[in-house]
Design an enzyme around this catalytic site. Structure first.
Site, PDB file in Angstrom:
ATOM      1  N   PHE A 131       3.728 -12.802  -3.303  1.00 54.72           N
ATOM      2  CA  PHE A 131       2.349 -12.320  -3.139  1.00 54.72           C
ATOM      3  C   PHE A 131       1.406 -13.281  -3.870  1.00 54.72           C
ATOM      4  CE2 PHE A 131      -1.313  -9.634  -3.912  1.00 54.72           C
ATOM      5  CZ  PHE A 131      -1.380  -8.855  -2.769  1.00 54.72           C
ATOM      6  N   ASP A 202       8.392  -8.316 -10.158  1.00 52.65           N
ATOM      7  CA  ASP A 202       7.266  -7.520  -9.676  1.00 52.65           C
ATOM      8  C   ASP A 202       7.833  -6.432  -8.767  1.00 52.65           C
ATOM      9  OD1 ASP A 202       5.074  -6.451  -8.368  1.00 52.65           O
ATOM     10  OD2 ASP A 202       3.962  -8.342  -8.397  1.00 52.65           O
ATOM     11  N   TYR A 227      -0.913   2.210  -6.991  1.00 56.98           N
ATOM     12  CA  TYR A 227      -1.630   2.765  -5.814  1.00 56.98           C
ATOM     13  C   TYR A 227      -0.858   2.654  -4.520  1.00 56.98           C
ATOM     14  CZ  TYR A 227      -3.037  -2.191  -5.583  1.00 56.98           C
ATOM     15  OH  TYR A 227      -3.035  -3.552  -5.553  1.00 56.98           O
ATOM     16  N   LYS A 228       0.315   2.011  -4.548  1.00 55.41           N
ATOM     17  CA  LYS A 228       1.117   1.891  -3.316  1.00 55.41           C
ATOM     18  C   LYS A 228       2.016   3.117  -3.198  1.00 55.41           C
ATOM     19  CE  LYS A 228       0.597  -3.080  -3.216  1.00 55.41           C
ATOM     20  NZ  LYS A 228       1.045  -4.342  -3.794  1.00 55.41           N
ATOM     21  N   ARG A 387       2.501  -5.099   9.658  1.00 57.39           N
ATOM     22  CA  ARG A 387       3.339  -4.480   8.630  1.00 57.39           C
ATOM     23  C   ARG A 387       3.279  -2.957   8.710  1.00 57.39           C
ATOM     24  NH1 ARG A 387       2.261  -5.612   2.305  1.00 57.39           N
ATOM     25  NH2 ARG A 387       0.388  -4.484   2.858  1.00 57.39           N
TER      26      ARG A 387
END
Ligand SMILES: *Cc1c(COP(=O)(O)O)cnc(C)c1O
Length: 428
Positions: A131, A202, A227-228, A387
């Site tokens: 990322f 991560d 928040y995911k 995705r």
């Protein structure tokens, strides 16, 4: 094999022991939400919990709430709950700041530890497909400290061949944000440690998505996102874990007063806390931490039904069904799957490639109430990705059917070619 049918998916829903968990979430009727990997759904408890904190704890109790409502301990309390999902012990995790900021803190600490062991260690190794924020943070630290960031393509290059004597830290995202490919944390950690390299993980697409066992898999440092999959709300605090053997060795570079051993002594000299709280910096966002706690509590309630292992089983069944339906119904339209097929090699989302109109297709699906997202490629090595995240807490097998059915219609009618789907929004 007989083609799958809607009735088959409905039967899978009836047999699903976790089907009741979706009642914990507030989702619009009829929406198929396949983006919990980017912003998790709203738990029904969040609104009243945050409202109560605003009205009573803030509105009435005011400053007293730091003590009387447990505000001061909240980052640790939420951290202890997250610890249960990632194979960490109580007192080892703190919910704080953002993933990017936490990565900066742990990378800097890891570099200090490596430098103390060997001054020749001047490199951080990561994956080219990591990322971007992870890569940017690593680049910034390298610039600041005179290190070099080496990017490898793990599909093509043996990790062992790049982890040479001059490598301090291997920084990886456990589950790739584009493809959903998952590293074997235990094997990678063993390899790295055998070569004298520390590991920073991560867990942005792992925490709440797949079982993680930081201690038994030999990790050194980990950060992750609130928040995911953890359903903490937009911009929720992230978390940080440091192996207890590393915690006390060095200061982290953002030495704010909340990381001090006794913040309310107001002494001018910095003395870091001996625990994970040294990885806090300044005053914590209490309302956001409370919302995050509601999100994490969803997983704690699911523990009665088998917790992360039961959720993982369902997540694999959902992604497996999705990939089979894509094979059956979408491959004729030139759509292919980039996610590894083997269960141990993938997380809880699936990436698809369609060369011509990936962005437009995602928009056309959203207009039909099927929400996924688009991740741009680099125009060379990495293609654009469509995705789709599969969150076993609130998705069923019929939802997967409906998503692919809409997808099939979008392709069959070519409705994605309509100009209204071509407008690029700021957030994709
Ligand atoms: C989502 C994500 C982040 C987000 O970082 P923030 O600082 O919270 O914006 C970081 N790393 C990975 C791998 C991610 O998927």
């Amino acid at each position: 094999m007989k083609p799958l049918s809607y009735e088959h998916c409905q039967a899978m829903d009836r047999q699903d022991p976790l089907r009741g968990l979706k009642e914990m979430y507030q989702l619009p009727e009829g929406l198929v939400y396949l983006d919990g990997n980017s912003l998790g759904a709203l738990p029904k408890t969040t609104q009243s919990r945050v409202t109560q904190a605003i009205q009573h704890e803030w509105g009435t109790e005011l400053i007293r709430s730091w003590n009387s409502s447990g505000w001061f301990e909240l980052p640790r309390k939420v951290g202890d709950k997250i610890a249960q999902l990632i194979g960490a012990h109580p007192g080892e995790v703190v919910a704080t700041d953002t993933t990017s900021v936490n990565l900066f803190k742990v990378l800097a600490t890891a570099l200090s530890i490596a430098a103390a062991d060997s001054p020749v260690k001047k490199k951080i190794v990561s994956e080219r497909s990591n990322f971007p924020t992870d890569l940017y943070i690593a680049q910034a630290i390298c610039k600041e400290r005179g290190y070099e960031l080496v990017l490898v393509d793990i599909q093509e290059q043996e990790l062992g061949s790049v982890l040479l004597d001059d490598v301090a830290v291997l920084m990886l995202t456990h589950v790739n944000y584009r493809t959903g490919a998952m590293h074997n944390m235990r094997e990678v950690s063993e390899l790295a440690h055998g070569l004298g390299v520390l590991t920073v993980w991560d867990l942005a697409h792992s925490a709440g998505a797949v079982p993680v066992d930081l201690h038994s898999d030999g990790a050194d440092f980990a950060v992750g996102c609130g928040y995911k999959y953890l359903n903490g709300g937009p911009g929720a605090p992230a978390f940080v874990w440091v192996h207890p053997k590393h915690v006390g060795r060095f200061w982290q570079p953002l030495a704010g007063w909340w990381g001090h051993i006794a913040p309310f002594d107001f002494s001018p000299g910095y003395v870091p806390s001996s625990s994970i709280t040294r990885f806090q910096c300044g005053t914590q966002p209490i309302l956001s931490l409370l919302a995050l706690e509601c999100g994490v509590d969803g997983f704690i309630s699911a523990q009665e039904l088998g917790g992360m292992h039961a959720l993982r089983e369902k997540s694999l069944a959902l992604t497996d069904l999705f990939m089979r339906l894509v094979d059956e119904r979408l491959t004729p339209y030139g759509i292919s799957i980039v996610t590894p097929r083997e269960p141990e090699g993938r997380g809880s989302h699936v990436g698809l490639v369609e060369r011509e109109g990936a962005y437009e297709i995602i928009q056309a699906l959203a207009a039909r109430g099927v929400v996924g997202d688009f991740r741009a490629g680099d125009g060379e090595q990495y293609p654009d990705i469509l995705r789709f995240g599969f969150t076993p807490l609130y998705l069923g097998f019929s939802d997967v059917w409906n998503a692919v059915d809409h997808f099939h219609k979008v392709m069959q009618t070519e409705e994605w070619r309509h100009s209204r789907f071509a407008h690029k929004n700021a957030v994709t």
